[in-house]
Design a protein around this motif. Structure first.
Motif, PDB file in Angstrom:
ATOM      1  N   PHE A 187      -4.444  -6.689  -1.096  1.00  0.00           N
ATOM      2  CA  PHE A 187      -4.729  -6.063  -2.430  1.00  0.00           C
ATOM      3  C   PHE A 187      -5.835  -7.333  -3.045  1.00  0.00           C
ATOM      4  CE2 PHE A 187      -1.111  -3.336  -3.540  1.00  0.00           C
ATOM      5  CZ  PHE A 187      -1.329  -2.536  -2.707  1.00  0.00           C
ATOM      6  N   LEU A 217      -7.563  -2.321  -2.246  1.00  0.00           N
ATOM      7  CA  LEU A 217      -7.541  -2.614  -1.141  1.00  0.00           C
ATOM      8  C   LEU A 217      -8.836  -3.544  -0.822  1.00  0.00           C
ATOM      9  CD1 LEU A 217      -6.437   0.339   1.365  1.00  0.00           C
ATOM     10  CD2 LEU A 217      -4.980  -1.758   0.834  1.00  0.00           C
ATOM     11  N   PRO A 256       0.889  -1.387   0.038  1.00  0.00           N
ATOM     12  CA  PRO A 256       0.004   0.108  -0.052  1.00  0.00           C
ATOM     13  C   PRO A 256       0.886   1.320  -0.129  1.00  0.00           C
ATOM     14  CG  PRO A 256      -0.797  -1.484   1.554  1.00  0.00           C
ATOM     15  CD  PRO A 256       0.440  -2.236   1.117  1.00  0.00           C
ATOM     16  N   LEU A 287      -6.274   3.406  -3.760  1.00  0.00           N
ATOM     17  CA  LEU A 287      -6.251   2.397  -2.599  1.00  0.00           C
ATOM     18  C   LEU A 287      -7.647   1.697  -2.683  1.00  0.00           C
ATOM     19  CD1 LEU A 287      -3.333   3.951  -0.457  1.00  0.00           C
ATOM     20  CD2 LEU A 287      -3.288   2.021  -1.738  1.00  0.00           C
TER      21      LEU A 287
END
Length: 229
Positions: A170, A227, A105, A223
């Motif tokens: 991820f 994520l 990340p 993100l």
């Protein structure tokens, strides 16, 4: 590209005379080429390919115009050399991020911030790309160097994504090329359209606070997609 000259011939023997030391001359040639590339980048960014003039480029570089033709041949080849140099610079700067050494990340966050900041600091890069897109990338299509320069970035992103997936942070199935295009596009569109966007929304979108908010937004978007819940 520098033209290669043959070694001088000794008239008395017909054999090639010993070559002069190439070091200082090679350094002078490299300095001249870098000066021409920098001057050409400024000229192309300001006037576009069609409006750029070789005499102005030579004047900006403080060199004889004949050197442009000697090193680069013609305006289109010089424009391609400028594009290749621009891509070389951003790819080399990205390599200094050492993304594969970072938590996945954080690597994506770092790349996103770098891309945004690089575009801010190098607006000429965006204008060069705009000009090449107007010409349907006819110059870049001739360049193997650009494709070679971009391959390490794709590989690095692929490694970051694979590690993030293995770590369970991820989602899977993310194309590294599509991811980079999203990161670059979110920054590129905002900055290349800053004047029209500021006008239609009645806000200075390049004010420091607005820029900070935009980077935060881009990072959250990227993100948020990557994520896992």
């Amino acid at each position: 590209m520098v033209n290669k000259k043959t070694a001088p011939v000794d008239a008395s023997s017909g054999a090639a005379a010993p070559a002069e030391p190439a070091g200082p001359r090679a350094r002078d040639a490299e300095r001249s080429q870098q000066a021409l590339l920098a001057a050409a980048a400024a000229e192309f960014a300001e006037h576009g390919l069609g409006g750029a003039r070789m005499d102005r480029i030579a004047e900006r570089a403080g060199l004889n115009k004949r050197l442009i033709y000697y090193y680069y041949g013609n305006k289109d080849d010089l424009f391609l050399a400028v594009l290749e140099d621009a891509y070389r610079r951003i790819r080399e700067a990205e390599q200094q991020l050492h993304l594969t050494d970072l938590d996945p990340p954080e690597a994506v966050r770092r790349l996103t911030a770098f891309t945004w900041d690089y575009y801010l600091k190098h607006p000429e890069f965006l204008t060069l790309l705009n000009s090449e897109n107007l010409h349907r990338a006819t110059h870049l299509q001739r360049s193997e160097r650009v494709r070679e320069m971009n391959s390490p970035l794709v590989q690095t992103l692929a490694e970051v994504l694979a590690r993030g997936q293995r770590d369970g942070v991820f989602r899977g199935g993310v194309d590294p090329v599509q991811l980079y295009i999203s990161i670059a596009g979110l920054a590129y569109f905002y900055q290349s359209n800053r004047h029209t966007l500021s006008a239609i929304f009645g806000r200075n979108l390049m004010a420091p606070k607005a820029c900070s908010e935009r980077l935060s937004h881009i990072t959250d978007v990227v993100l948020g997609y990557l994520l896992r819940d």
